[in-house]
Design a protein around this motif. Structure first.
Motif, PDB file in Angstrom:
ATOM      1  N   ALA A 245      30.114  83.367 106.263  1.00 28.83           N
ATOM      2  CA  ALA A 245      30.572  82.676 105.056  1.00 28.83           C
ATOM      3  C   ALA A 245      30.085  81.229 105.048  1.00 28.83           C
ATOM      4  CB  ALA A 245      32.090  82.731 104.975  1.00 28.83           C
ATOM      5  N   LEU A 246      30.213  80.561 106.193  1.00 33.04           N
ATOM      6  CA  LEU A 246      29.780  79.160 106.254  1.00 33.04           C
ATOM      7  C   LEU A 246      28.288  79.042 105.972  1.00 33.04           C
ATOM      8  CD1 LEU A 246      31.756  77.836 109.340  1.00 33.04           C
ATOM      9  CD2 LEU A 246      32.125  77.273 106.942  1.00 33.04           C
ATOM     10  N   ALA A 247      27.496  80.004 106.504  1.00 34.87           N
ATOM     11  CA  ALA A 247      26.051  79.938 106.313  1.00 34.87           C
ATOM     12  C   ALA A 247      25.668  80.164 104.858  1.00 34.87           C
ATOM     13  CB  ALA A 247      25.363  80.961 107.203  1.00 34.87           C
ATOM     14  N   LEU A 248      26.563  80.775 104.082  1.00 33.05           N
ATOM     15  CA  LEU A 248      26.287  80.937 102.655  1.00 33.05           C
ATOM     16  C   LEU A 248      26.631  79.669 101.887  1.00 33.05           C
ATOM     17  CD1 LEU A 248      27.572  84.504 101.832  1.00 33.05           C
ATOM     18  CD2 LEU A 248      25.235  83.681 101.752  1.00 33.05           C
ATOM     19  N   GLY A 249      27.096  78.667 102.578  1.00 31.53           N
ATOM     20  CA  GLY A 249      27.464  77.432 101.900  1.00 31.53           C
ATOM     21  C   GLY A 249      28.880  77.459 101.394  1.00 31.53           C
ATOM     22  N   ALA A 250      29.786  78.035 102.166  1.00 26.90           N
ATOM     23  CA  ALA A 250      31.188  78.043 101.763  1.00 26.90           C
ATOM     24  C   ALA A 250      31.878  76.818 102.335  1.00 26.90           C
ATOM     25  CB  ALA A 250      31.868  79.301 102.274  1.00 26.90           C
ATOM     26  N   THR A 251      32.792  76.235 101.561  1.00 27.29           N
ATOM     27  CA  THR A 251      33.633  75.183 102.117  1.00 27.29           C
ATOM     28  C   THR A 251      34.639  75.863 103.046  1.00 27.29           C
ATOM     29  OG1 THR A 251      35.207  75.385 100.324  1.00 27.29           O
ATOM     30  CG2 THR A 251      33.449  73.791 100.038  1.00 27.29           C
ATOM     31  N   ARG A 252      35.424  75.064 103.755  1.00 25.08           N
ATOM     32  CA  ARG A 252      36.358  75.658 104.712  1.00 25.08           C
ATOM     33  C   ARG A 252      37.334  76.604 104.005  1.00 25.08           C
ATOM     34  NH1 ARG A 252      39.406  72.037 109.037  1.00 25.08           N
ATOM     35  NH2 ARG A 252      39.871  70.823 107.193  1.00 25.08           N
TER      36      ARG A 252
END
Lengths: 360, 356, 258
Positions: A245-252
């Motif tokens: 999820a983070l690598a897709l550009g998700a905020t926390r």
């Protein structure tokens, strides 16, 4: 050239393909050294016969315990049902719609309408307050808190989950009730138009020993247990899903919404059901805080009402034969409700199994 | 600049620049301080008597303020992220306050009451509105009832778990698993009612500590089964197979290899279950009755217990009895916490260590 | 579409431990750059510094500069979330979201960005899955869970998910190490096709793979036991595998250590 040493005929895959805990056929003779090593004392006696008896006895004992447990459950259902049917047969009111509880009067008139209402309302308030807050704290511990803070807090929450309910009751009656005064009258002033949060004029200013306060106290009580279970679930979310999820550009927060919450959903549901089960069956915390009455009142800020468990604790002291049986009947109802709630939760979890992430 | 704007309009993925408005790291803290200040000002200004309201207003201002500032400076997605973060913090603080208050208040009220006399005397002959008296009879009752309940529940629970993990196949095991789940959900007062109807009403025995123990053991069994099951499942299968390969019979493998390997976790589970039933009030209320005198025989006559004592003193309803209730509550919490800490100690001490 | 990456003087830390030290290199757009080297030499750590994923590990931090065309990823005011939207990543083990369907997995990034229009999402799903050579295999079961696919299909689903948000750069951390040879071939073919649109950086343990797919190859090595990893050399893949300028590279490639 040496001859290859004789290999022991052994199935290499045995360890993996064998059903996990299946019985293994034992060799007939035990070398005495082995027997010694494994702590067997009677080396001279034929081991096989002794082992068979040992195995049989042990299996019998453990299976017997399981069966005994089933018997206890059956006995609970049978004895409660028997006692309950006795009293319901004598009831001159309708068991489900009667408000008052005069089981020892002649003729006996009693019903669970008020109790059912009170139990449901207080538990709903407790869940509405506790579940979101508990999820917040669980996320705080698993994903938000500074690392040095998280561990002690988790520890504290676990310890608070063990505080006995009577202590919560004592604190609720002597500390929380006076402090709820201001909030109660304030809600009456501004939310009175909802009817539900309004107070009848006749009771304005009396101590808020009402269903709302009970709900708040129950919420505080079940908070640690829901938090403790949810936290464990959130902590078990595989790191690779969070990183995806983070690598897709998700905020926390977006990472938590896409990876953590869906994965943790079944766990959070069972945690909440655990909490709901406690709230439904809680006796002492309700008994100390509520000032009971046999009126069904939609103003949840008015003192009065009752719950199954509270009613049993309060009426038990002065109950005679039929009174006791009637209380047992209400206890059976409580039991049935708890069962239905648990079954419902299981169904919700089972229905989403395909997407549960358990097979990942 | 206009090219940028165009790009934003056409692409579904708005905001391709890496730098966007960022709030300084101290921004949330500043919002918190401001929210608390304004919350207190509103509370004091409007003359709200309850501090619960002050806190709620401040919390609301904090969440709203954080969101508004972030939405202006950082854009909607970041603002949502900030909103979630501030809500999580607010949840944490909202929950910590009552829980800390509970602990502090109990210690405050209870510590003054506890003394040598309080711990070593019963309530025999003490007038409720006068100071004096103690909890000795209640402590004895609790210890005996919990001890008996453990003696009943621990072996049954342990053996059931062994059956489920080591032998359990087929319909019986599935049924037992299902009903252990059901049993976990039995409300404590229902367990009390069951023993009441079965032991006292139908078999005609009188109120006693033992009757309470039976109800407590019903509450304890499923907890012991569950935790023991988890622990036994953690024992690696290789250990069992190694033992079978040495020609050790199955039951001896379980008793000598499997259970000792998991004993730390099993003990922890049992200790936590004990801690849980120690504080149970409802079943003992129905089954042990209540008494002011010392009764060390759990099989005959009414017996006091600590939770029962708290309830009894609370319902007498005057300052002296409230004080005694707080004292007993503090002792009860201390016992339960002690059991918990011991359980955790065992868990840490016996936990499998990596490499020897 | 694709951007050039210019790294200078980059070091990465785990707490007080320095994982990689003073790395500088240029990664050309629309090409495949492979990182090779022995285990623990910092290839993956370095890769994760290129989209600021390194810092999601508690206590981890980075020093140095990573220029994406003319913007420094570690400059003041840069939002790591925006960086990760621009620089996509595929992981060692396929990690589709287990709670989502194939369709939802592909559009996860777009949904996060606030795209709700069904027709647009449908188009992106088809385009990305076709781009990942997966469309024909899954087009009839888009609403089935992504975790139900085979390992190779899952990895291509993850690639589809990464390219759906149209990143400038695609980082791949040993994308084939958990796959069987046939799935590996499918992913390698895909990498060859994707390089016409993206700047691709791939970490691999498999030197044949590096030789097959990459245009340029960088060799990393440890300065010594307990020392941080360093970049030994970076050059055209052909040169690295035929005539490297550093002896250690030749030793590693010819299998003398590592």
């Amino acid at each position: 050239m040496d001859t290859p040493s004789p290999t022991v005929p052994q199935d290499r895959d045995d360890g993996r393909n064998h059903p996990p805990h299946d019985t293994v056929d034992l060799p007939a003779q035990l070398p005495s050294a082995l027997a010694q090593a494994t702590g067997q004392s009677g080396v001279s006696s034929p081991p096989k016969a002794g082992n068979r008896i040992g195995d049989t006895l042990f299996l019998a004992a453990s299976r017997g315990s399981g069966i005994l447990l089933l018997c206890i459950m059956a006995a609970i259902a049978i004895f409660l049902g028997w006692q309950a049917s006795k009293s319901i047969g004598s009831n001159h009111g309708n068991f489900f719609t009667t408000f008052e509880w005069n089981a020892d009067a002649t003729p006996p008139v009693f019903g669970i309408a008020v109790l059912l209402f009170g139990t449901v309302v207080s538990s709903v308030i407790a869940m509405a307050v506790a579940v979101p807050v508990a999820m917040g704290i669980a996320l705080f511990i698993s994903h938000y808190a500074p690392r040095r803070l998280a561990q002690p807090i988790a520890y504290l929450v676990d310890l608070l989950a063990a505080v006995p309910s009577i202590v919560y009751g004592l604190w609720g009656a002597l500390f929380l009730v006076p402090h709820m005064n201001g909030l109660t009258s304030w809600m009456n002033d501004y939310l009175g138009w909802t009817y539900v949060f309004g107070q009848s004029d006749s009771v304005a200013g009396s101590a808020p020993r009402n269903l709302f306060t009970v709900g708040v106290l129950l919420a505080i009580m079940i908070l640690p247990i829901i938090t403790a279970v949810s936290r464990e679930v959130f902590r078990q979310v595989p790191r690779m899903h969070e990183e995806a999820a983070l690598a897709l550009g998700a905020t926390r927060w977006e990472m938590i919404r896409t990876a953590v919450l869906p994965f943790g959903r079944p766990g959070v549901i069972s945690a909440s059901m655990l909490g709901l089960g406690r709230a439904l069956g809680e006796t002492m915390a309700v008994a100390t805080v509520l000032s009971p009455s046999d009126k069904l009142n939609l103003h949840i800020m008015d003192p009065g009402g009752g719950t199954f468990a509270q009613n049993i604790a309060a009426k038990f002291g002065e109950a005679f034969d039929n009174g006791r049986s009637a209380l047992i009947a209400s206890g059976l109802m409580l039991f049935v409700i708890t069962l239905l709630v648990n079954a419902g939760a299981r169904m919700i979890i089972a229905r989403r199994k395909e997407f549960s992430g358990a097979n990942a | 600049m206009s090219a940028q704007a165009n790009h934003r309009a056409t692409s579904p993925l708005a905001g391709r620049t890496l730098t966007s408005g960022r709030l300084p790291t101290w921004a949330p803290a500043a919002t918190a301080v401001a929210a608390i200040a304004v919350g207190c000002a509103i509370g004091a200004g409007a003359g709200l008597s309850s501090h619960i309201q002050w806190g709620l207003i401040a919390a609301l201002l904090f969440v709203a303020g954080n969101y508004a500032v972030a939405a202006r400076v950082e854009g909607p997605r970041q603002a949502k992220d900030r909103l979630a973060t501030s809500l999580v913090w607010v949840c944490f603080i909202l929950a910590v306050i009552p829980l800390v208050s509970l602990t502090v208040y109990t210690i405050q009220k209870g510590a003054g009451v506890i003394s040598g006399t309080f711990l070593t005397h019963s309530m025999n002959g003490v007038i409720s509105s006068e100071p004096g008296g103690g909890i000795y009879h209640a402590i004895m009752g609790t210890l005996e009832q919990v001890g008996l309940a453990t003696l009943i529940a621990a072996p049954i629970g342990l053996l059931t778990a062994v059956y489920l993990v080591e032998y359990g196949r087929g319909r019986l095991a599935r049924t037992v698993t299902f009903f252990v789940d059901v049993m976990t959900g039995v409300p404590s007062i229902v367990a009390g009612l069951f023993v009441l109807s079965f032991w006292i009403i139908i078999l005609g025995f009188s109120f006693s500590g033992f009757a309470g123990s039976m109800a407590l053991s019903i509450l304890m069994m499923p907890v012991v089964v569950r935790s023991t099951e988890e622990m036994l499942k953690l024992v690696p299968n290789e250990l069992r197979e190694a033992s079978y390969a040495l020609g050790v019979p199955k039951w001896k493998t379980i008793v000598r290899i499997v259970i000792p390997t998991a004993i730390g976790g099993i003990t922890t589970g049992i200790m936590l279950a004990i801690a849980r039933i120690t504080g149970e009030t409802a079943p003992v209320l129905l089954l042990c009755f209540t008494t002011d005198v010392i009764n060390t025989n759990p099989f005959q006559d009414a017996q006091e217990s600590l939770p029962l004592y708290i309830w009894h003193q609370y319902s007498l309803g005057n300052d002296q009895t409230y004080a005694r209730a707080w004292g007993a509550a503090l002792v009860l919490i201390a016992i339960v916490m002690g059991l918990n800490l011991i359980a955790r100690g065992i868990a840490r001490w016996r936990s499998p260590k990596a490499g020897h | 579409m694709a951007k050039r990456i210019d790294v200078s003087g980059l070091s990465a830390y785990y707490g007080s431990f320095k994982g990689i030290e003073d790395i500088s290199m240029t990664i050309e757009p629309r090409s495949v750059t492979a990182f090779i080297g022995p285990s623990g030499c910092g290839k993956s750590t370095f890769l994760r510094t290129l989209n600021r994923m390194h810092e999601v590990i508690p206590g981890a931090r980075v020093e140095g500069k990573v220029m994406l065309d003319d913007e420094n990823l570690y400059g003041a005011g840069v939002d790591p979330v925006a960086v990760r939207r621009t620089v996509g990543m595929v992981f060692q083990r396929p990690n589709p979201f287990p709670t989502m369907s194939i369709y939802d997995n592909v559009v996860a990034g777009l949904r996060l960005a606030g795209v709700r229009k069904k027709s647009l999402l449908d188009a992106v799903v088809e385009k990305s899955l076709k781009g990942a050579n997966l469309w024909n295999e899954v087009k009839d079961r888009l609403n089935k869970p992504g975790a139900g696919l085979s390992g190779g299909q899952q990895q291509r689903l993850c690639i589809a998910r990464a390219i759906a948000v149209e990143p400038q750069v695609l980082l791949m951390d040993e994308p084939c190490s958990a796959l069987d040879p046939i799935s590996t071939l499918a992913v390698e073919d895909l990498i060859g096709e994707l390089k016409s649109q993206f700047t691709i950086v791939i970490v691999t343990h498999n030197m044949q793979q590096a030789a097959r797919v990459s245009d340029r190859t960088a060799f990393f090595n440890l300065a010594g036991v307990g020392q941080p990893g360093r970049l030994v050399e970076i050059d055209d893949t052909q040169r690295i595998f035929s005539n490297p300028s550093v002896q250690a590279t030749e030793d590693y490639i010819s299998g003398r250590f590592g």
